[in-house]
Enzyme design. Structure first.
Site, PDB file in Angstrom:
ATOM      1  N   GLU A 215       0.765  -1.246   0.000  1.00 14.86           N
ATOM      2  CA  GLU A 215       0.000   0.000   0.000  1.00 14.86           C
ATOM      3  C   GLU A 215       0.803   1.309   0.000  1.00 14.86           C
ATOM      4  O   GLU A 215       0.700   2.114   0.923  1.00 14.86           O
ATOM      5  CB  GLU A 215      -0.992   0.002   1.178  1.00 14.86           C
ATOM      6  CG  GLU A 215      -2.008  -1.096   1.033  1.00 14.86           C
ATOM      7  CD  GLU A 215      -3.240  -0.963   1.941  1.00 14.86           C
ATOM      8  OE1 GLU A 215      -3.194  -0.155   2.886  1.00 14.86           O
ATOM      9  OE2 GLU A 215      -4.224  -1.663   1.686  1.00 14.86           O
ATOM     10  N   GLU A 327      -5.369  -7.939  -1.089  1.00 13.36           N
ATOM     11  CA  GLU A 327      -6.195  -7.651   0.083  1.00 13.36           C
ATOM     12  C   GLU A 327      -7.590  -7.283  -0.364  1.00 13.36           C
ATOM     13  O   GLU A 327      -7.769  -6.427  -1.233  1.00 13.36           O
ATOM     14  CB  GLU A 327      -5.650  -6.479   0.921  1.00 13.36           C
ATOM     15  CG  GLU A 327      -4.450  -6.784   1.759  1.00 13.36           C
ATOM     16  CD  GLU A 327      -4.100  -5.629   2.700  1.00 13.36           C
ATOM     17  OE1 GLU A 327      -4.965  -4.781   2.999  1.00 13.36           O
ATOM     18  OE2 GLU A 327      -2.922  -5.585   3.130  1.00 13.36           O
TER      19      GLU A 327
END
Ligand SMILES: *[C@@H]1O[C@H](CO)[C@@H](O)[C@H](O)[C@H]1NC(C)=O
Ligand SMILES: *[C@@H]1O[C@H](CO)[C@@H](O)[C@H](O)[C@H]1NC(C)=O
Ligand SMILES: *[C@@H]1O[C@H](CO)[C@@H](O)[C@H](O)[C@H]1NC(C)=O
Ligand SMILES: *[C@@H]1O[C@H](CO)[C@@H](O)[C@H](O)[C@H]1NC(C)=O
Ligand SMILES: *[C@@H]1O[C@H](CO)[C@@H](O)[C@H](O)[C@H]1NC(C)=O
Ligand SMILES: *[C@@H]1O[C@H](CO)[C@@H](O)[C@H](O)[C@H]1NC(C)=O
Ligand SMILES: *[C@@H]1O[C@H](CO)[C@@H](O)[C@H](O)[C@H]1NC(C)=O
Ligand SMILES: *[C@@H]1O[C@H](CO)[C@@H](O)[C@H](O)[C@H]1NC(C)=O
Ligand SMILES: *[C@@H]1O[C@H](CO)[C@@H](O)[C@H](O)[C@H]1NC(C)=O
Ligand SMILES: *[C@@H]1O[C@H](CO)[C@@H](O)[C@H](O)[C@H]1NC(C)=O
Ligand SMILES: *[C@@H]1O[C@H](CO)[C@@H](O)[C@H](O)[C@H]1NC(C)=O
Ligand SMILES: *[C@@H]1O[C@H](CO)[C@@H](O)[C@H](O)[C@H]1NC(C)=O
Length: 451
Positions: A215, A327
């Site tokens: 991320e 995710e």
């Protein structure tokens, strides 16, 4: 790889599904903030031998009883090199921005982060609290810490022992102690040094996937970020890990939805293997389904097929690339059972562009109180899946999950071959992805040819 028997057995009515599917086994990453700081006192390697949750038993359960074959194993850069500045231990970490545990909001942009990670959402550890640390080097340099890497490697080996594919996930948000790698923070050479060492450790393990970075967000210059990613890729290949897959992460918390519009797709498309090829270079994307895309709410509002996975799939198809949804998740609610199952059904129906997915998250999270828990209830030999895992992560693959310990199959198998959303929506240039064994065979040849 349970697909192969189905294919060889000639079960033509079962459509192809994503080659890889599973969950994140979190814990070593606990204490990491989106600023790239890591409070190592809160790291809880999800292994019973470390006095924590039974991540190894969970993976055995998911593999054996659910046919899952992908586990993503988050860990901080700081943990792997035992860098203790910012550790928040109270013993001299002058730059610490996070207290013993930041259970409040996680920064200015919380849309794609999970949290707040209150203690109550995690499994109780016993004796895992690490002693106070004196600040060592703030540098993101040097060798892997022998003790800490050995602990992390225990989780990796437990994963490999199930026969699954295992993702090494450096969970640092493109940062080290508040500063962006290659853009004010550690140099690209520092980061390449980390990956060179990890690449060396797993050079002979075909079932390792190298997840370059979890991320990235608020990256000042995406072309510089792509150069950082390139150096990591080059280092991994130079270390002898020449065939394994590598996940390339874009910005905006590696958002699937903005992957193209943000420039992540364009910039990361420049990243290549040392020989100029693109073999094994997989785009890494995340997507949560709640109201603000943050993955912090129990309710979901959309499956994001039309606005995210369809256009992204079209881009991948057009450019002959693949992505992994490393995710996604949702709460134990009617809305998330509806939406996450729809998302993953779509992913499973388009295995030519989507290599796989990993739900967030099991491992150290409480099976009772964490909003997005995928941690099975019970203990090894006796694990019972969360409904969201059983129905969405597992049964969208057309197999029944074994939700009970005695091996009795529960729940009817879904039929992923029924949904033809990709094709029926008329997405330009996209061939049917599910259906015949021939398609499956071709897909598997392509996907596994790099091994
Ligand atoms: C912590 O858990 C491990 C694994 O269950 C166990 O062997 C150990 O005795 C426990 N330690 C304490 C202090 O309870
Ligand atoms: C469920 O468990 C039974 C008995 O252990 C096993 O034969 C079966 O393959 C399992 N199902 C899946 C989907 O793994
Ligand atoms: C840590 O704090 C010291 C003193 O305030 C400062 O000089 C140093 O740059 C800081 N380090 C980081 C990584 O921010
Ligand atoms: C953090 O947790 C403590 C203890 O549970 C609580 O008193 C405090 O209000 C929490 N802070 C936030 C911002 O939620
Ligand atoms: C972060 O999430 C909380 C809870 O959903 C929300 O109230 C807040 O507005 C969010 N902040 C930002 C900056 O998105
Ligand atoms: C979280 O757990 C740590 C370690 O047990 C403890 O020191 C800290 O006070 C806890 N924080 C909260 C908010 O409960
Ligand atoms: C990590 O670093 C701290 C501070 O230098 C030290 O006290 C601790 O023993 C180290 N831990 C390991 C596992 O190397
Ligand atoms: C990513 O794109 C979205 C909309 O497409 C925009 O709101 C956001 O600011 C972008 N973020 C970055 C880092 O470019
Ligand atoms: C790289 O990202 C920037 C910023 O979003 C964008 O303007 C640029 O077009 C991208 N480059 C490529 C090659 O896509
Ligand atoms: C977070 O979500 C809110 C509401 O959807 C949106 O207005 C805001 O732009 C988002 N922030 C980021 C950084 O994506
Ligand atoms: C997605 O697109 C299809 C085809 O255009 C449409 O039938 C469907 O209602 C859309 N779904 C959502 C949630 O917008
Ligand atoms: C999930 O929700 C269902 C239905 O409300 C409930 O029966 C079940 O106990 C819940 N599971 C967990 C782990 O809370």
């Amino acid at each position: 790889m349970f697909l192969l028997p189905l294919f060889l057995g000639g079960v033509a009515s079962v459509g192809a599904v994503s080659p890889l599917a599973g969950v994140n086994i979190a814990g070593f990453d606990f204490g990491v903030e989106i600023t790239g700081t890591a409070n190592l006192q809160n790291a809880q390697g999800p292994l019973m031998v470390l006095g924590n949750s039974d991540g190894a038993g969970q993976m055995q359960h998911f593999a054996k009883n659910d046919g899952l074959n992908l586990f993503r194993l988050p860990v901080s850069w700081q943990f792997l090199i035992n860098s203790s500045e910012f550790a928040g231990s109270g013993s001299g970490s002058s730059n610490a921005t996070n207290g013993p545990f930041n259970n409040g909001t996680m920064g200015p942009s919380n849309n794609s982060t999970r949290g707040p990670f209150t203690n109550s959402t995690m499994m109780p550890g016993n004796g895992t609290t690490r002693g106070n640390r004196t600040p060592a080097s703030n540098a993101a340099t040097g060798t892997l810490d022998a003790t800490n890497f050995a602990e992390y490697d225990m989780l990796v080996q437990a994963c490999l022992a199930t026969g699954a594919t295992c993702v090494i996930d450096i969970h640092n948000y493109a940062r080290f102690n508040n500063k962006v790698i290659g853009q004010g923070g550690p140099s690209n050479a520092d980061f390449a040094n980390l990956w060179s060492q990890i690449g060396t450790k797993y050079a002979k393990e075909a079932k390792i996937i190298f997840g370059i970075m979890n991320e990235p967000h608020d990256i000042p210059d995406l072309s510089l970020w792509a150069a950082t990613v390139q150096e990591a890729v080059t280092a991994i290949r130079a270390a002898g890990a020449t065939t394994q897959r590598i996940l390339l992460p874009g910005t905006d918390f590696t958002s699937a939805q903005t992957f193209i519009s943000n420039g992540s797709a364009g910039n990361l498309s420049t990243v290549k293997n040392p020989d100029g090829s693109l073999e094994g270079l997989i785009f890494d994307v995340h997507k949560y389904l709640d109201v603000d895309n943050s993955g912090t709410h129990r309710e979901c509002v959309s499956d994001h097929v039309n606005d995210t996975f369809m256009p992204l799939g079209a881009f991948l198809k057009k450019n002959n690339r693949m992505a992994m949804l490393s995710e996604t998740g949702g709460g134990n609610t009617t809305s998330c059972l509806r939406d996450l199952c729809a998302t993953l059904k779509f992913i499973n129906n388009n295995p030519d562009v989507y290599l796989g997915y990993a739900g967030w998250a099991a491992g150290g999270f409480s099976p009772e109180t964490y909003e997005l828990t995928m941690t099975p209830r019970g203990s090894n030999g006796n694990f019972v899946d969360q409904d969201i895992v059983k129905q969405c992560v597992v049964e969208t693959r057309g197999v029944a999950s074994n939700a009970t310990a005695n091996g009795a199959l529960s729940g009817a198998a879904a039929d992923p071959g029924n949904s033809k959303a990709f094709q029926s929506a008329g997405t330009k240039g996209m061939a049917p992805a599910s259906g015949s064994g021939l398609v499956l065979g071709v897909m598997m040849l392509r996907v596994f040819s790099i091994l």
